[in-house]
Design a protein around this motif. Structure first.
Motif, PDB file in Angstrom:
ATOM      1  N   ASP A 177       8.580  -3.035   9.397  1.00  0.00           N
ATOM      2  CA  ASP A 177       7.634  -4.136   9.197  1.00  0.00           C
ATOM      3  C   ASP A 177       6.631  -3.710   8.130  1.00  0.00           C
ATOM      4  OD1 ASP A 177       5.646  -6.062   9.283  1.00  0.00           O
ATOM      5  OD2 ASP A 177       5.679  -6.255  11.462  1.00  0.00           O
ATOM      6  N   VAL A 178       6.928  -4.055   6.896  1.00  0.00           N
ATOM      7  CA  VAL A 178       6.134  -3.599   5.763  1.00  0.00           C
ATOM      8  C   VAL A 178       4.689  -4.088   5.850  1.00  0.00           C
ATOM      9  CG1 VAL A 178       5.862  -3.776   3.258  1.00  0.00           C
ATOM     10  CG2 VAL A 178       8.124  -3.348   4.242  1.00  0.00           C
ATOM     11  N   GLN A 179       4.486  -5.307   6.264  1.00  0.00           N
ATOM     12  CA  GLN A 179       3.124  -5.853   6.344  1.00  0.00           C
ATOM     13  C   GLN A 179       2.277  -5.083   7.337  1.00  0.00           C
ATOM     14  OE1 GLN A 179       1.855  -8.024   4.158  1.00  0.00           O
ATOM     15  NE2 GLN A 179       3.874  -7.809   3.205  1.00  0.00           N
ATOM     16  N   GLN A 180       2.887  -4.648   8.412  1.00  0.00           N
ATOM     17  CA  GLN A 180       2.150  -3.881   9.419  1.00  0.00           C
ATOM     18  C   GLN A 180       1.784  -2.493   8.903  1.00  0.00           C
ATOM     19  OE1 GLN A 180       4.391  -2.904  12.955  1.00  0.00           O
ATOM     20  NE2 GLN A 180       2.554  -2.866  14.227  1.00  0.00           N
ATOM     21  N   LEU A 181       2.619  -1.917   8.069  1.00  0.00           N
ATOM     22  CA  LEU A 181       2.424  -0.546   7.594  1.00  0.00           C
ATOM     23  C   LEU A 181       1.615  -0.468   6.301  1.00  0.00           C
ATOM     24  CD1 LEU A 181       6.081   0.729   8.135  1.00  0.00           C
ATOM     25  CD2 LEU A 181       4.103   1.183   9.601  1.00  0.00           C
ATOM     26  N   ARG A 182       1.542  -1.547   5.577  1.00  0.00           N
ATOM     27  CA  ARG A 182       1.000  -1.525   4.221  1.00  0.00           C
ATOM     28  C   ARG A 182      -0.424  -0.977   4.159  1.00  0.00           C
ATOM     29  NH1 ARG A 182      -1.343  -4.404  -0.012  1.00  0.00           N
ATOM     30  NH2 ARG A 182      -0.036  -4.648  -1.884  1.00  0.00           N
ATOM     31  N   GLY A 183      -1.257  -1.358   5.123  1.00  0.00           N
ATOM     32  CA  GLY A 183      -2.660  -0.944   5.106  1.00  0.00           C
ATOM     33  C   GLY A 183      -2.815   0.568   5.166  1.00  0.00           C
ATOM     34  N   TYR A 184      -2.044   1.210   6.035  1.00  0.00           N
ATOM     35  CA  TYR A 184      -2.140   2.665   6.159  1.00  0.00           C
ATOM     36  C   TYR A 184      -1.749   3.340   4.853  1.00  0.00           C
ATOM     37  CZ  TYR A 184      -1.055   7.476   7.386  1.00  0.00           C
ATOM     38  OH  TYR A 184      -1.005   8.847   7.395  1.00  0.00           O
ATOM     39  N   TYR A 185      -0.677   2.905   4.258  1.00  0.00           N
ATOM     40  CA  TYR A 185      -0.210   3.569   3.040  1.00  0.00           C
ATOM     41  C   TYR A 185      -1.076   3.236   1.832  1.00  0.00           C
ATOM     42  CZ  TYR A 185       3.552   5.426   5.753  1.00  0.00           C
ATOM     43  OH  TYR A 185       4.252   6.129   6.705  1.00  0.00           O
ATOM     44  N   GLN A 186      -1.685   2.065   1.839  1.00  0.00           N
ATOM     45  CA  GLN A 186      -2.647   1.767   0.770  1.00  0.00           C
ATOM     46  C   GLN A 186      -3.846   2.707   0.856  1.00  0.00           C
ATOM     47  OE1 GLN A 186      -2.399  -0.660  -1.898  1.00  0.00           O
ATOM     48  NE2 GLN A 186      -3.989   0.781  -2.545  1.00  0.00           N
ATOM     49  N   SER A 187      -4.240   3.059   2.084  1.00  0.00           N
ATOM     50  CA  SER A 187      -5.359   3.990   2.242  1.00  0.00           C
ATOM     51  C   SER A 187      -5.014   5.372   1.698  1.00  0.00           C
ATOM     52  CB  SER A 187      -5.783   4.088   3.713  1.00  0.00           C
ATOM     53  OG  SER A 187      -4.839   4.826   4.485  1.00  0.00           O
ATOM     54  N   LEU A 188      -3.752   5.775   1.822  1.00  0.00           N
ATOM     55  CA  LEU A 188      -3.329   7.060   1.256  1.00  0.00           C
ATOM     56  C   LEU A 188      -3.270   7.002  -0.263  1.00  0.00           C
ATOM     57  CD1 LEU A 188      -0.484   8.214   3.690  1.00  0.00           C
ATOM     58  CD2 LEU A 188      -2.951   8.623   3.816  1.00  0.00           C
ATOM     59  N   ILE A 189      -2.815   5.879  -0.785  1.00  0.00           N
ATOM     60  CA  ILE A 189      -2.820   5.699  -2.242  1.00  0.00           C
ATOM     61  C   ILE A 189      -4.241   5.773  -2.773  1.00  0.00           C
ATOM     62  CG2 ILE A 189      -2.437   3.991  -4.069  1.00  0.00           C
ATOM     63  CD1 ILE A 189       0.054   3.089  -2.453  1.00  0.00           C
ATOM     64  N   ASP A 190      -5.170   5.106  -2.084  1.00  0.00           N
ATOM     65  CA  ASP A 190      -6.571   5.125  -2.509  1.00  0.00           C
ATOM     66  C   ASP A 190      -7.153   6.536  -2.459  1.00  0.00           C
ATOM     67  OD1 ASP A 190      -6.418   2.390  -2.825  1.00  0.00           O
ATOM     68  OD2 ASP A 190      -7.331   1.926  -0.891  1.00  0.00           O
ATOM     69  N   LYS A 191      -6.655   7.347  -1.564  1.00  0.00           N
ATOM     70  CA  LYS A 191      -7.147   8.718  -1.399  1.00  0.00           C
ATOM     71  C   LYS A 191      -6.578   9.667  -2.448  1.00  0.00           C
ATOM     72  CE  LYS A 191      -7.313  12.442   2.089  1.00  0.00           C
ATOM     73  NZ  LYS A 191      -6.962  12.801   3.492  1.00  0.00           N
ATOM     74  N   TYR A 192      -5.294   9.545  -2.747  1.00  0.00           N
ATOM     75  CA  TYR A 192      -4.614  10.546  -3.558  1.00  0.00           C
ATOM     76  C   TYR A 192      -4.224  10.090  -4.968  1.00  0.00           C
ATOM     77  CZ  TYR A 192      -4.117  13.313   0.722  1.00  0.00           C
ATOM     78  OH  TYR A 192      -4.349  14.050   1.869  1.00  0.00           O
ATOM     79  N   CYS A 193      -4.039   8.801  -5.180  1.00  0.00           N
ATOM     80  CA  CYS A 193      -3.628   8.318  -6.522  1.00  0.00           C
ATOM     81  C   CYS A 193      -4.119   6.890  -6.718  1.00  0.00           C
ATOM     82  CB  CYS A 193      -2.113   8.405  -6.705  1.00  0.00           C
ATOM     83  SG  CYS A 193      -1.127   7.651  -5.379  1.00  0.00           S
ATOM     84  N   PRO A 194      -5.426   6.682  -6.749  1.00  0.00           N
ATOM     85  CA  PRO A 194      -5.990   5.333  -6.777  1.00  0.00           C
ATOM     86  C   PRO A 194      -5.920   4.652  -8.134  1.00  0.00           C
ATOM     87  CG  PRO A 194      -7.746   6.949  -6.928  1.00  0.00           C
ATOM     88  CD  PRO A 194      -6.467   7.729  -6.730  1.00  0.00           C
TER      89      PRO A 194
END
Length: 280
Positions: free
Chosen positions: A258-275
């Motif tokens: 379920d990509v929509q359910q997971l998207r928020g968590y992985y966006q937070s990692l993107i913002d942390k490591y490669c924003p």
């Protein structure tokens, strides 16, 4: 060097729906013709000159700017024609890999992100490159092809490098134990994504860069070939590449995340490591 827990394993059985021995079957299957054609083209055209040309063309990452999540969403349009195990868009595979790593390594959020991003270099296929120049297992050019290279006994017959006296030898144009960083690998999504990470200065450990750069080098990390070119650093990094591979390979299943359910968590990692906007 970061520690790696050796007992972390991806699911096998009811959750994945396949035994490990059923993955990477290059002898039979409904997708085999497509897979073989991709490798035939790859092994015909991936030469030293071709790799140098593509490295110069894409190495500066000056094609366009976009965020990591935007690149991932582009992979909704891509089905990997070299993969005998899946026939669904590559974006789902990214989440499957990342979630497998997340379950096994809950304390390593940077590793979760590696799982998500490891195949993002496949956007090259959406920038106009043929899939044989983007996907599939990688191998060193400029030296003798080892036996474990997929379909290697039938697909290199028209590759001009096989008729070069130097490139046909065990070491070819390389020195013993020169290190994989000094080896010219067949061009594809691994090297391209590694360049993207370097150019954009991803705030990830060196293990992350290494795993992305060599995760498709199956003849090495799965079969033990090309060890004569490896440095001590390569051998130290090998367990990390193999750890990513467990989840890259064995989390593939028809039940999609379920990509929509997971998207928020992985966006937070993107913002942390490669924003932000990245150069591609």
């Amino acid at each position: 060097m970061r520690s790696l827990r050796a007992d972390a394993n991806p699911p096998e059985g009811p959750e994945s729906g396949k035994a490990k021995s059923e993955y990477r079957n290059y002898r039979e299957g409904k997708l085999l013709d497509r897979v073989y054609t991709t490798y035939l083209q790859m092994h015909t055209h991936q030469t030293v000159d071709f790799v140098r040309k593509k490295s110069a063309e894409y190495g500066s990452c000056s094609l366009r700017k976009m965020g990591a999540m935007e690149a991932l969403e582009l992979l909704d349009q891509l089905v990997d024609e070299s993969d005998p195990d899946v026939d669904f868009p590559n974006s789902y595979h990214a989440y499957q890999t990342a979630e497998g790593i997340r379950r096994a390594h809950p304390d390593k959020d940077w590793f979760h992100l590696v799982g998500l991003l490891h195949d993002l270099g496949k956007v090259l296929a959406l920038f106009g490159e043929p899939q044989w120049a983007v996907v599939g297992d990688t191998f060193p050019v400029g030296c003798k092809v080892q036996k474990s290279v997929v379909f290697g006994d039938t697909t290199f017959r028209d590759n001009p490098d096989t008729r070069d006296p130097l490139y046909s030898t065990e070491y070819g144009m390389y020195q013993p134990r020169c290190g994989l960083e000094n080896v010219l690998m067949s061009w594809g999504h691994d090297e391209y994504m590694y360049r993207v990470m370097k150019v954009n200065r991803f705030a990830l450990p060196k293990e992350a860069f290494y795993m992305v750069r060599f995760h498709s080098f199956y003849p090495w990390h799965a079969h033990g070939d090309y060890l004569h070119l490896c440095s001590e650093e390569d051998l130290r990094m090998l367990p990390w590449v193999r750890e990513l591979n467990k989840f890259d390979l064995y989390t593939k299943q028809e039940e999609l995340p379920d990509v929509q359910q997971l998207r928020g968590y992985y966006q937070s990692l993107i913002d942390k490591y490669c924003p932000g906007q990245l150069r591609w």
